[in-house]
Write a protein that holds these residues in place. Structure first.
Motif, PDB file in Angstrom:
ATOM      1  N   MET A   1      17.684 -45.714  43.436  1.00  0.00           N
ATOM      2  CA  MET A   1      18.818 -46.320  42.742  1.00  0.00           C
ATOM      3  C   MET A   1      19.402 -47.382  43.662  1.00  0.00           C
ATOM      4  SD  MET A   1      20.646 -46.512  39.987  1.00  0.00           S
ATOM      5  CE  MET A   1      20.277 -45.001  39.063  1.00  0.00           C
ATOM      6  N   ALA A   2      19.372 -48.644  43.223  1.00  0.00           N
ATOM      7  CA  ALA A   2      19.898 -49.756  44.008  1.00  0.00           C
ATOM      8  C   ALA A   2      21.346 -50.006  43.612  1.00  0.00           C
ATOM      9  CB  ALA A   2      19.060 -51.006  43.776  1.00  0.00           C
ATOM     10  N   VAL A   3      22.201 -50.185  44.606  1.00  0.00           N
ATOM     11  CA  VAL A   3      23.635 -50.394  44.368  1.00  0.00           C
ATOM     12  C   VAL A   3      24.020 -51.761  44.927  1.00  0.00           C
ATOM     13  CG1 VAL A   3      25.954 -49.482  44.716  1.00  0.00           C
ATOM     14  CG2 VAL A   3      24.003 -47.905  44.586  1.00  0.00           C
ATOM     15  N   PHE A   4      24.607 -52.603  44.064  1.00  0.00           N
ATOM     16  CA  PHE A   4      24.992 -53.954  44.439  1.00  0.00           C
ATOM     17  C   PHE A   4      26.510 -54.102  44.399  1.00  0.00           C
ATOM     18  CE2 PHE A   4      20.677 -54.331  43.074  1.00  0.00           C
ATOM     19  CZ  PHE A   4      20.129 -55.375  43.789  1.00  0.00           C
ATOM     20  N   ASP A   5      27.031 -54.871  45.339  1.00  0.00           N
ATOM     21  CA  ASP A   5      28.409 -55.339  45.279  1.00  0.00           C
ATOM     22  C   ASP A   5      28.388 -56.585  44.389  1.00  0.00           C
ATOM     23  OD1 ASP A   5      30.773 -56.853  45.780  1.00  0.00           O
ATOM     24  OD2 ASP A   5      31.065 -55.795  47.676  1.00  0.00           O
ATOM     25  N   SER A   6      29.019 -56.499  43.199  1.00  0.00           N
ATOM     26  CA  SER A   6      28.922 -57.609  42.252  1.00  0.00           C
ATOM     27  C   SER A   6      29.678 -58.841  42.733  1.00  0.00           C
ATOM     28  CB  SER A   6      29.434 -57.182  40.879  1.00  0.00           C
ATOM     29  OG  SER A   6      30.831 -56.956  40.887  1.00  0.00           O
ATOM     30  N   GLU A   7      30.720 -58.645  43.529  1.00  0.00           N
ATOM     31  CA  GLU A   7      31.485 -59.790  44.027  1.00  0.00           C
ATOM     32  C   GLU A   7      30.656 -60.587  45.031  1.00  0.00           C
ATOM     33  OE1 GLU A   7      34.997 -58.046  45.597  1.00  0.00           O
ATOM     34  OE2 GLU A   7      35.847 -57.548  43.632  1.00  0.00           O
ATOM     35  N   ALA A   8      29.983 -59.876  45.932  1.00  0.00           N
ATOM     36  CA  ALA A   8      29.156 -60.538  46.938  1.00  0.00           C
ATOM     37  C   ALA A   8      27.745 -60.797  46.444  1.00  0.00           C
ATOM     38  CB  ALA A   8      29.098 -59.683  48.207  1.00  0.00           C
ATOM     39  N   GLU A   9      27.364 -60.166  45.316  1.00  0.00           N
ATOM     40  CA  GLU A   9      26.011 -60.245  44.758  1.00  0.00           C
ATOM     41  C   GLU A   9      24.972 -59.818  45.796  1.00  0.00           C
ATOM     42  OE1 GLU A   9      25.328 -64.074  43.063  1.00  0.00           O
ATOM     43  OE2 GLU A   9      26.906 -63.853  41.565  1.00  0.00           O
TER      44      GLU A   9
ATOM     45  N   LEU B   1      22.872 -56.377  47.755  1.00  0.00           N
ATOM     46  CA  LEU B   1      22.500 -54.978  47.799  1.00  0.00           C
ATOM     47  C   LEU B   1      23.227 -54.300  48.950  1.00  0.00           C
ATOM     48  CD1 LEU B   1      20.458 -52.789  46.684  1.00  0.00           C
ATOM     49  CD2 LEU B   1      18.955 -53.490  48.562  1.00  0.00           C
ATOM     50  N   VAL B   2      23.959 -53.217  48.646  1.00  0.00           N
ATOM     51  CA  VAL B   2      24.733 -52.537  49.686  1.00  0.00           C
ATOM     52  C   VAL B   2      24.278 -51.092  49.907  1.00  0.00           C
ATOM     53  CG1 VAL B   2      26.782 -53.973  49.444  1.00  0.00           C
ATOM     54  CG2 VAL B   2      26.543 -51.939  48.005  1.00  0.00           C
ATOM     55  N   ARG B   3      23.588 -50.486  48.960  1.00  0.00           N
ATOM     56  CA  ARG B   3      23.102 -49.118  49.102  1.00  0.00           C
ATOM     57  C   ARG B   3      21.754 -49.000  48.399  1.00  0.00           C
ATOM     58  NH1 ARG B   3      27.240 -49.207  51.492  1.00  0.00           N
ATOM     59  NH2 ARG B   3      29.078 -47.843  51.394  1.00  0.00           N
ATOM     60  N   VAL B   4      20.908 -48.137  48.931  1.00  0.00           N
ATOM     61  CA  VAL B   4      19.696 -47.699  48.243  1.00  0.00           C
ATOM     62  C   VAL B   4      19.675 -46.180  48.312  1.00  0.00           C
ATOM     63  CG1 VAL B   4      17.177 -47.712  48.164  1.00  0.00           C
ATOM     64  CG2 VAL B   4      18.413 -49.803  48.770  1.00  0.00           C
ATOM     65  N   VAL B   5      19.726 -45.523  47.150  1.00  0.00           N
ATOM     66  CA  VAL B   5      19.771 -44.066  47.091  1.00  0.00           C
ATOM     67  C   VAL B   5      18.354 -43.550  46.859  1.00  0.00           C
ATOM     68  CG1 VAL B   5      20.858 -42.067  46.019  1.00  0.00           C
ATOM     69  CG2 VAL B   5      22.060 -44.272  46.038  1.00  0.00           C
ATOM     70  N   PRO B   6      17.745 -42.878  47.864  1.00  0.00           N
ATOM     71  CA  PRO B   6      16.385 -42.352  47.671  1.00  0.00           C
ATOM     72  C   PRO B   6      16.381 -41.259  46.610  1.00  0.00           C
ATOM     73  CG  PRO B   6      17.033 -42.331  49.996  1.00  0.00           C
ATOM     74  CD  PRO B   6      18.269 -42.577  49.207  1.00  0.00           C
ATOM     75  N   ARG B   7      15.305 -41.161  45.858  1.00  0.00           N
ATOM     76  CA  ARG B   7      15.201 -40.112  44.847  1.00  0.00           C
ATOM     77  C   ARG B   7      15.055 -38.749  45.521  1.00  0.00           C
ATOM     78  NH1 ARG B   7      10.046 -42.544  45.043  1.00  0.00           N
ATOM     79  NH2 ARG B   7       8.324 -41.060  45.319  1.00  0.00           N
ATOM     80  N   PRO B   8      15.515 -37.671  44.854  1.00  0.00           N
ATOM     81  CA  PRO B   8      15.372 -36.335  45.433  1.00  0.00           C
ATOM     82  C   PRO B   8      13.898 -35.953  45.595  1.00  0.00           C
ATOM     83  CG  PRO B   8      16.948 -36.320  43.620  1.00  0.00           C
ATOM     84  CD  PRO B   8      16.254 -37.644  43.588  1.00  0.00           C
ATOM     85  N   GLU B   9      13.616 -35.138  46.578  1.00  0.00           N
ATOM     86  CA  GLU B   9      12.247 -34.677  46.795  1.00  0.00           C
ATOM     87  C   GLU B   9      11.747 -33.952  45.555  1.00  0.00           C
ATOM     88  OE1 GLU B   9       9.671 -31.975  49.985  1.00  0.00           O
ATOM     89  OE2 GLU B   9      11.811 -32.372  50.322  1.00  0.00           O
TER      90      GLU B   9
END
Length: 245
Positions: A153-161, A163-171
């Protein structure tokens, strides 16, 4: 139909399939209207999103976005999001009113300013070998999107446009998907195929398991009731009591 949203006029807007026309359903009167869209080449409208008095639809095979103004009743084609792709598979609108469009068969995440027509891809180059950017959602200033098929799951700061986080999928799971209803700065994520539901604190980058093996979680109401689909059955799960209702 595929995409479905509720706009400022209280009507349901549904993305049509063959033809790819936007449908408006008034739940008060029962009236159904065909607003068009296929004249621009759309065969499917995969996803819809509402913001203010506008409704947006992501199209196949044109890889384009349509805009409908519920006040002026004008439908516009905002053009292709990527010259080489066919699908806008998911869309959302950030607090600034810009449309975020996730594409396939190759993953791109295009930010479109409907007022100016300016658009650009914000997905990092290392993610573009994936199949698509899917299941977009907003939480305050953040935009979240499932990257298929690496499953993050990629998480973006829309104001800065950015990528600020990448959430790895559960094992043991293949991907993350978004479940709606979280307060700003948080997200509800469910893992697939396990169907386990988590709360994600974006600022703290912290996952909390809420329930195991629920299914396809679509909406959480009052931070308690989970509405979703388990195979072909509809369910409501009470997070406080830990049981299916």
């Amino acid at each position: 139909g595929y995409g479905c949203c509720v706009a400022s006029d209280g009507a349901l807007y549904v993305g049509g399939v063959n033809p790819g026309s936007l449908q408006r359903f008034d739940p008060v009167t029962g009236q159904l209207e065909d607003l068009g869209g296929s004249q621009f080449g759309a065969q499917y409208i995969w996803a819809t999103a509402a913001f203010g008095d506008k409704v947006y639809g992501g199209c196949y095979p044109t890889c384009s976005v349509l805009e409908y103004d519920v006040k002026t009743m004008e439908l516009r084609d905002l053009g292709k999001m990527d010259e080489h792709e066919q699908y806008v598979r998911s869309i959302c609108v950030d607090p600034q009113g810009r449309v975020w469009a996730g594409t396939g068969n190759k993953a791109h995440l295009v930010v479109l300013d409907p007022a100016t027509g300016e658009r650009h891809d914000v997905l990092p180059a290392e993610m573009r070998d994936n199949s698509c950017c899917y299941d977009l959602a907003t939480s305050g200033k953040y935009v979240l999107g499932s990257i298929l098929y690496d499953g993050t799951m990629a998480v973006f700061d829309s104001e800065a446009e950015q990528l600020v986080r990448v959430v790895p999928r559960p094992e043991g799971d293949l991907m993350w998907m978004n479940c709606h209803g979280a307060r700003e700065g948080q997200a509800y994520l469910y893992a697939s195929p396990s169907g386990s539901l988590y709360r994600y604190d974006i600022e703290g980058d912290k996952l909390t398991l809420l329930a195991d093996s629920l299914g396809q979680c679509e909406q959480v109401v009052d931070a308690r009731y989970v509405h979703g689909i388990d195979d072909q059955e509809y369910f409501v799960y009470d997070l406080q009591e830990g049981r299916e209702l």
